[in-house]
Scaffold this active site. Structure first.
Site, short mmCIF file in Angstrom:
data_model
loop_
_atom_site.label_atom_id
_atom_site.label_comp_id
_atom_site.label_asym_id
_atom_site.label_seq_id
_atom_site.Cartn_x
_atom_site.Cartn_y
_atom_site.Cartn_z
N ARG A 199 69.99 -27.61 -87.39
CA ARG A 199 68.94 -28.64 -87.31
C ARG A 199 68.67 -29.35 -88.64
O ARG A 199 67.99 -30.38 -88.66
CB ARG A 199 67.66 -28.03 -86.71
CG ARG A 199 67.79 -27.99 -85.18
CD ARG A 199 67.02 -26.90 -84.50
NE ARG A 199 67.30 -26.91 -83.05
CZ ARG A 199 68.38 -26.35 -82.49
NH1 ARG A 199 69.27 -25.72 -83.22
NH2 ARG A 199 68.57 -26.43 -81.18
N GLU A 213 84.71 -31.42 -66.04
CA GLU A 213 85.40 -32.62 -66.54
C GLU A 213 86.43 -33.13 -65.54
O GLU A 213 86.55 -34.34 -65.31
CB GLU A 213 86.07 -32.34 -67.89
CG GLU A 213 85.10 -31.98 -69.01
CD GLU A 213 83.97 -32.98 -69.18
OE1 GLU A 213 84.15 -34.17 -68.85
OE2 GLU A 213 82.88 -32.57 -69.62
N HIS A 217 84.98 -35.30 -62.98
CA HIS A 217 84.82 -36.71 -63.39
C HIS A 217 86.13 -37.48 -63.15
O HIS A 217 86.13 -38.58 -62.61
CB HIS A 217 84.51 -36.79 -64.88
CG HIS A 217 83.09 -36.44 -65.25
ND1 HIS A 217 81.99 -37.03 -64.68
CD2 HIS A 217 82.60 -35.59 -66.19
CE1 HIS A 217 80.88 -36.55 -65.24
NE2 HIS A 217 81.21 -35.67 -66.15
N GLU A 248 78.07 -36.30 -62.41
CA GLU A 248 77.92 -35.01 -63.08
C GLU A 248 77.96 -33.84 -62.10
O GLU A 248 78.05 -32.68 -62.51
CB GLU A 248 76.61 -34.98 -63.88
CG GLU A 248 76.49 -36.07 -64.95
CD GLU A 248 77.62 -36.04 -65.96
OE1 GLU A 248 78.24 -34.98 -66.14
OE2 GLU A 248 77.91 -37.11 -66.54
N HIS A 285 73.64 -35.52 -76.86
CA HIS A 285 73.32 -36.72 -76.08
C HIS A 285 72.25 -37.61 -76.71
O HIS A 285 72.09 -38.75 -76.29
CB HIS A 285 72.89 -36.32 -74.66
CG HIS A 285 73.95 -35.50 -73.96
ND1 HIS A 285 74.27 -34.22 -74.34
CD2 HIS A 285 74.76 -35.79 -72.91
CE1 HIS A 285 75.23 -33.74 -73.56
NE2 HIS A 285 75.55 -34.68 -72.68
N ARG A 325 70.61 -37.52 -65.51
CA ARG A 325 71.76 -37.33 -64.63
C ARG A 325 72.11 -35.85 -64.45
O ARG A 325 72.54 -35.45 -63.37
CB ARG A 325 72.98 -38.09 -65.19
CG ARG A 325 73.32 -37.70 -66.60
CD ARG A 325 74.49 -38.52 -67.16
NE ARG A 325 74.16 -39.95 -67.27
CZ ARG A 325 74.95 -40.85 -67.82
NH1 ARG A 325 76.12 -40.49 -68.31
NH2 ARG A 325 74.59 -42.12 -67.87
#
Ligand code: X8Z
Ligand code: ZN
Length: 599
Positions: A172, A371, A374, A398, A498, A507
């Site tokens: 962080r 993946e 997709h 997703e 993200h 999503r």
């Protein structure tokens, strides 16, 4: 000659028209011509952009970043120009297809820039920089320099609270410098959204669901209410088991759980601490997929081939040769890349690939199915008109691979040779607990990431409140707390891919619900009559054909229509997920009866 005359006549007519001449020129014919032109130009522009973005994501250098920022600025400028032009046809009575295409142009820009000179370039430079800061970030730990993806592995594998806190906190530190860029990015993109007629960027994102944006916000809250009891029971059981493991000091029972103890950098899925939190009363073993893969010397490539095998068993074509030639399946040793997994279709036709830094473990086994889901979807809708080559609601994309992954039952693992003997029925609860640690534990995280962004975009949270606001949501929804006081300059949301990557996150929440809806529908179609969690539709071509029919539709119709065609209902609904976890819910409900649950 004739053409020139027509042009002159048209010009003459236009000059004589009243002031709202532009609106009158908004004819059905012009709308059709406009869309035809956009579909052709956009396809070419997107392909070029995708090839540049791929070059950067698989080799981050000064030059590839420079190229990506340029390409991204160009396509934002074009997208905004087309969105504005699309508005000209707002009042025309058009076919549903044409209207949908115009709406798509107006709504589906993730980060719009205002038309002011230089705005799109500034925005693109910022977003490329943010992405690079994330993907090239490293921490120093035990005398070594650890790259981003290995920090995730450490959080998965370490069991010492002091070391977990160290890795968690150091990662962080990486995101602190993102804040200044993020402030400016929000300003620019909000201005862009306002120019397009939205209150702010959050409202623009919520407008992409074939329903009123306020209704959509209420819809996700409704879905959350459906699954909240499931989450609360898992949370309570995990809190008690962690308390057993680490003691009252580290895990006090009257407080939210420390975020670094849950086996994941963001406490978003907890499957990797199953060994620590397996409910005490459960005798039977679950199925340790990571150990099975290791025992059989699986490689990342073999994981990809196994996942492909699931899809081909449903009747989908083999992945093309180019998939194997061009994908990045493991992390290259000699350059910086974006390790966060993604799936691409570079030419929107057949050039499908994945980009992963696959390791042989249960998480990546799941992600590989995700993946490829997709890629299979992208190829299925490649026959649609260009603007419809997408999903009708971003939760669909997703959900595909994850829905398939629900069929990874012990029976399936035995069929593909990963498991010798089927476990007895006593293993059902441990297996469900394993799945709940990933699937159910994820729900509030999936919900809150964009709740935070919506508050940021609307100005409800000002930059000096961003980090506090983030932790308020983390506590309220997930029941977790940071392991230490967060410094005033922290930008903890930036530690999640993200946020700097600007990928909308709701999503994933929707997908978690939809995947069970799709799965239940597939099991019904397969004639499955046992408990839902034991169903596997591996090898079922009939289910595959029906599924493909939905995928092929792409974004050519509202998601409600597609959902209805495959599942028989027009509403997103978490009851399939609740049904799936029902035996575990009942068990945990009893276990937790006299405990102090909640936070
Ligand atoms: O980002 C992803 C995928 C790429 S679309 C790997 N996921 C979310 C995350 O990692 O945070 C899949 C699950 C949620
Ligand atoms: Zn995905």
């Amino acid at each position: 000659m004739h053409k020139k005359l027509t042009a002159a006549l048209l010009l003459g007519t236009a000059l004589m028209l009243p002031l709202d001449a532009a609106a009158q020129r908004a004819t059905k014919k012009n709308a059709e011509a406009f869309i035809a032109k956009v579909e052709e130009e956009k396809k070419a522009m997107d392909e070029e952009g995708a090839r540049i973005a791929w070059a950067r994501a698989t080799n981050i250098t000064y030059d590839t970043s420079w190229l990506e920022a340029k390409a991204s600025a160009r396509s934002t400028e074009k997208a905004v120009e087309w969105a504005n032009e699309a508005k000209r046809y707002d009042r025309l009575d058009l076919s549903p297809e044409l209207r949908r295409k115009l709406d798509i142009l107006k709504q589906s820009i993730t980060l719009p820039a205002p038309s002011a000179d230089g705005a799109a370039s500034e925005l693109a430079e910022i977003t490329t920089r943010l992405g690079n800061t994330y993907s090239t970030g490293t921490i120093e730990f035990e005398g070594e320099t650890v790259p981003q993806n290995r920090t995730e592995t450490l959080m998965r594998e370490l069991r010492d609270p002091a070391k977990l806190e160290e890795v968690w906190t150091k990662w962080r530190e990486q995101s602190k410098p993102m804040k200044e860029d993020y402030v400016r990015m929000v300003e620019i993109a909000n201005e862009g959204a306002k120019e397009l007629g939205y209150d702010d960027l959050g409202q623009m994102w919520r407008s992409n669901y074939d329903m009123d944006p306020d209704e959509f916000a209420a819809e996700v809250d409704r879905l959350w209410d459906q699954v909240k009891p499931l989450y609360e029971n898992v949370h309570c059981a995990v809190k008690y088991e962690l308390n057993e493991e680490y003691g009252d000091e580290v895990v006090p029972l009257d407080q939210p759980i420390r975020a670094d103890l849950l086996g994941n950098m963001w406490a978003q899925s907890w499957g990797s601490i199953y060994d620590l939190v397996k409910p005490e009363g459960l005798e039977a073993e679950g199925v340790d997929i990571g150990a099975l893969l290791e025992a059989q010397d699986y490689t990342p490539l073999k994981i990809a081939e196994t996942a492909e095998g699931f899809f081909t068993s449903l009747g989908f074509d083999d992945l093309p040769e180019t998939f194997w030639e061009r994908s990045q399946i493991t992390k290259p040793a000699d350059r910086e890349v974006v390790c966060h997994a993604s799936a691409w279709n570079l030419d929107s036709e057949e050039d499908i690939r994945i980009k992963m830094c696959t390791e042989v473990n249960a998480d990546d086994f799941q992600t590989m199915h995700h993946e490829l889901g997709h890629n299979i979807y992208q190829r299925a809708y490649a026959g649609q008109d260009y603007l419809f080559r997408n999903d009708p609601n971003d939760g669909f994309h997703e959900a595909i691979g994850d829905m398939v992954a629900l069929s990874i039952t012990p029976a399936y693992l035995q069929q593909v040779g990963l498991l010798d003997e089927l476990p007895s029925e006593d293993a059902d609860l441990p297996i469900l607990m394993q799945k709940a640690l990933d699937g159910a534990a994820f729900l509030p995280f999936g919900l809150l990431v964009d709740k935070w962004r919506w508050q940021v975009f609307s100005g409800e949270l000002q930059p000096d409140q961003w980090n506090e606001g983030w932790w308020a949501l983390r506590e309220e929804y997930q029941g977790i707390r940071p392991p230490n006081d967060r410094p005033a300059d922290a930008f903890d949301p930036g530690s999640k891919y993200h946020i700097p990557g600007n990928t909308p996150y709701m999503r994933y929440f929707l997908a978690r619900i939809l995947q069970f809806q799709f799965y239940k529908a597939a099991c019904d179609q397969a004639g499955w009559e046992g408990p839902l969690h034991r169903c596997s539709f591996y090898g079922n071509g009939e289910v595959g054909a029906k599924f493909n029919a939905m995928l092929e539709k792409g974004n050519s119709q509202p998601w409600q229509d597609s959902l209805e065609e495959f599942t028989g209902t027009r509403e997103m609904d978490a009851s399939a997920m609740v049904e799936y976890f029902r035996p575990l819910m009942d068990y945990l409900g009893e276990q937790n009866e006299d405990r102090s649950c909640g936070w």
